[in-house]
Design an enzyme around this catalytic site. Structure first.
Site, short mmCIF file in Angstrom:
data_model
loop_
_atom_site.label_atom_id
_atom_site.label_comp_id
_atom_site.label_asym_id
_atom_site.label_seq_id
_atom_site.Cartn_x
_atom_site.Cartn_y
_atom_site.Cartn_z
N GLY A 76 0.94 -1.36 0.02
CA GLY A 76 -0.01 -0.03 0.27
C GLY A 76 0.85 1.14 -0.18
N ASN A 77 0.39 2.63 0.62
CA ASN A 77 1.10 3.55 0.48
C ASN A 77 2.38 3.42 1.26
OD1 ASN A 77 -0.59 5.21 -0.83
ND2 ASN A 77 -1.94 5.78 0.89
N ARG A 116 -5.32 4.45 9.31
CA ARG A 116 -6.16 5.22 10.06
C ARG A 116 -7.10 6.29 9.35
NH1 ARG A 116 -4.29 9.14 14.83
NH2 ARG A 116 -2.19 8.91 13.75
N ARG A 155 -4.69 5.39 16.63
CA ARG A 155 -3.97 4.19 16.11
C ARG A 155 -4.48 3.15 16.89
NH1 ARG A 155 0.01 8.14 16.79
NH2 ARG A 155 1.08 8.65 14.92
N SER A 176 3.36 -1.35 10.99
CA SER A 176 1.72 -1.26 11.04
C SER A 176 1.52 -0.74 12.62
CB SER A 176 1.25 -2.71 10.87
OG SER A 176 1.92 -3.16 9.96
N ARG A 216 9.39 14.53 12.53
CA ARG A 216 8.22 15.63 12.55
C ARG A 216 8.81 16.94 13.41
NH1 ARG A 216 3.55 11.13 12.68
NH2 ARG A 216 3.38 11.21 10.35
N HIS A 267 4.16 5.17 20.54
CA HIS A 267 3.82 5.87 19.47
C HIS A 267 2.47 6.22 19.42
CE1 HIS A 267 4.27 7.43 15.54
NE2 HIS A 267 3.57 6.49 14.95
N1 APR Z 1 -1.07 -9.93 3.85
C1 APR Z 1 -0.21 -8.98 3.16
N2 APR Z 1 -0.68 -7.62 2.82
C2 APR Z 1 -1.89 -7.45 3.43
C3 APR Z 1 -2.60 -8.15 4.43
C4 APR Z 1 -2.06 -9.45 4.58
N3 APR Z 1 -2.66 -10.39 5.28
N4 APR Z 1 -3.65 -7.42 4.78
C5 APR Z 1 -3.47 -6.16 4.28
N5 APR Z 1 -2.58 -6.08 3.40
C6 APR Z 1 -2.19 -4.85 2.54
C7 APR Z 1 -3.32 -4.32 1.99
O1 APR Z 1 -3.83 -5.10 0.76
C8 APR Z 1 -2.61 -3.01 1.39
O2 APR Z 1 -2.21 -3.00 0.21
O3 APR Z 1 -1.49 -4.13 3.40
C9 APR Z 1 -1.65 -2.81 2.69
C10 APR Z 1 -1.86 -1.56 3.52
O4 APR Z 1 -1.63 -0.45 2.54
P1 APR Z 1 -2.72 0.91 2.96
O5 APR Z 1 -4.05 0.64 3.18
O6 APR Z 1 -2.08 1.89 1.89
O7 APR Z 1 -2.15 1.33 4.27
P2 APR Z 1 -0.97 2.27 4.74
O8 APR Z 1 -1.17 3.66 4.39
O9 APR Z 1 0.21 1.71 3.78
O10 APR Z 1 -0.55 1.90 6.23
C11 APR Z 1 -0.06 0.46 6.59
O11 APR Z 1 1.32 1.38 8.44
O12 APR Z 1 1.42 3.33 9.26
C12 APR Z 1 0.88 2.22 9.20
O13 APR Z 1 -1.14 2.97 10.37
C13 APR Z 1 -0.62 2.55 9.27
O14 APR Z 1 -1.26 0.15 10.04
C14 APR Z 1 -1.27 1.06 8.90
C15 APR Z 1 0.25 0.67 8.03
#
Ligand code: APR
Length: 311
Positions: free
Chosen positions: A12-13, A83, A89, A120, A152, A176
């Protein structure tokens, strides 16, 4: 010498940004894993196609298959939900604990000698989850929080003072979240105490903004949480491991008596090298700091109890 290997779980991001920064810094080959089909493959290929332009020789592979992650040196866990406005969180706990338990166990199985960095949230509880499920020694599991929180704080202070961000050194302890403990007496601008530049009142306002730094971004984005600075912070930690730089960074580390606490992961200064957490650096806290740290530890412990009930 073979190139180092970095596995990033969650494309993801945050995960994609970790992969992009790690690759651009030529830290090693990157394997990006997600449960979604096509997303890690597409992002990985796109990043690999960036390498000729950047003039770097690191491979990036996106996959749904953990076998491709085998023998990684560093595993970065970013899988989970992010979030949304109004959520803390800690609200993420029940969803993310299951995801982090699953991915950390699978990744550890293929890379039993890796060092794991967890991003995460809720961070301190997710590091604890990853440690339990990976079976790794606590020195080889750490959480990314303090580097981001201090980044930050350093950004806001640099802007306030009108000085390079590079010249600001700062330290944040604790969990955190809202209970983080910025140690302003350890904050220096090119070796000069920050109090020579900023009034105590203004410093307190900047500390407050730092505490709310994650929420400020969530409020602006509305559909997710910060990712560039969290990713860059985790990559700085990964670099210290991969190059055995032994940087002293604030990270969520396992305590075995340091700061008078045992059996939990919480933000403390530590030396990070090839072995993971090579040393937790102890500090004498003032009475006020001790109280704030104690509150933070209590908040982390109550989340750990929730994790234990869910696992
Ligand atoms: N296995 C692999 N990937 C997974 C699983 C899993 N079981 N469950 C979810 N994902 C993937 C999702 O498909 C998604 O691509 O995790 C990714 C999360 O990406 P985003 O929704 O963009 O979230 P992001 O902003 O990357 O944040 C991820 O980091 O900073 C922390 O609080 C934030 O817990 C969050 C984590």
């Amino acid at each position: 010498m073979a190139r180092k290997k970095i596995t990033v779980i969650g494309a993801g991001n945050v995960g994609a940004s970790v992969a992009a920064y790690a690759s651009a810094q030529e830290l090693g080959d990157v394997v990006l894993v997600d449960i979604l089909e096509g997303i890690p493959q597409g992002k990985g290929l796109d990043m690999f196609e960036t390498t000729p332009v950047l003039g770097i020789d690191t491979h990036v592979l996106g996959t749904n298959d953990y076998a491709a992650t085998a023998k990684s040196d560093v595993i970065v866990v970013t899988a989970g939900i992010a979030r949304k406005p109004g959520m803390s969180r800690d609200d993420l706990l029940s969803t993310n604990v299951k995801i982090v338990a699953d991915v950390s166990a699978k990744a550890a199985q293929f890379s039993p000698d890796a060092v794991m960095i967890v991003i995460s949230n809720p961070l301190d509880a997710m590091v604890y989850t990853a440690w339990k499920k990976s079976g790794f020694k606590p020195q080889r599991v750490m959480g990314m929080a303090g580097v981001l929180d201090t980044a930050r704080f350093r950004s806001f202070l640099a802007e306030e003072i009108g000085v390079s961000v590079e010249d600001i050194h700062a330290l944040v302890l604790g969990g955190h979240g809202d209970t983080m403990v910025p140690l302003t007496r350890y904050c220096f601008v090119g070796g000069v105490p920050v109090t020579a530049f900023v009034s105590p009142e203004r410093l307190e306002e900047i500390v407050q903004r730092t505490r709310q730094g994650g929420a400020e971004i969530v409020g602006l984005l509305k559909t997710g949480s910060a990712f560039y600075a969290p990713a860059a912070s985790a990559v700085q930690m990964a670099k210290s491991i991969l190059l055995d730089k032994k940087r002293l960074l604030p990270v969520a580390a396992y305590l075995s008596g340091e700061f008078g606490e045992s059996g939990l992961f919480v933000g403390v200064p530590a030396i990070i090298g090839a072995a993971g957490i090579e040393k937790v650096v102890q500090l004498d806290l003032t009475a006020e700091e001790q109280v704030a740290f104690g509150k933070s530890v209590a908040a982390v412990r109550s989340l750990m109890q929730e994790v234990d009930a869910l696992l």
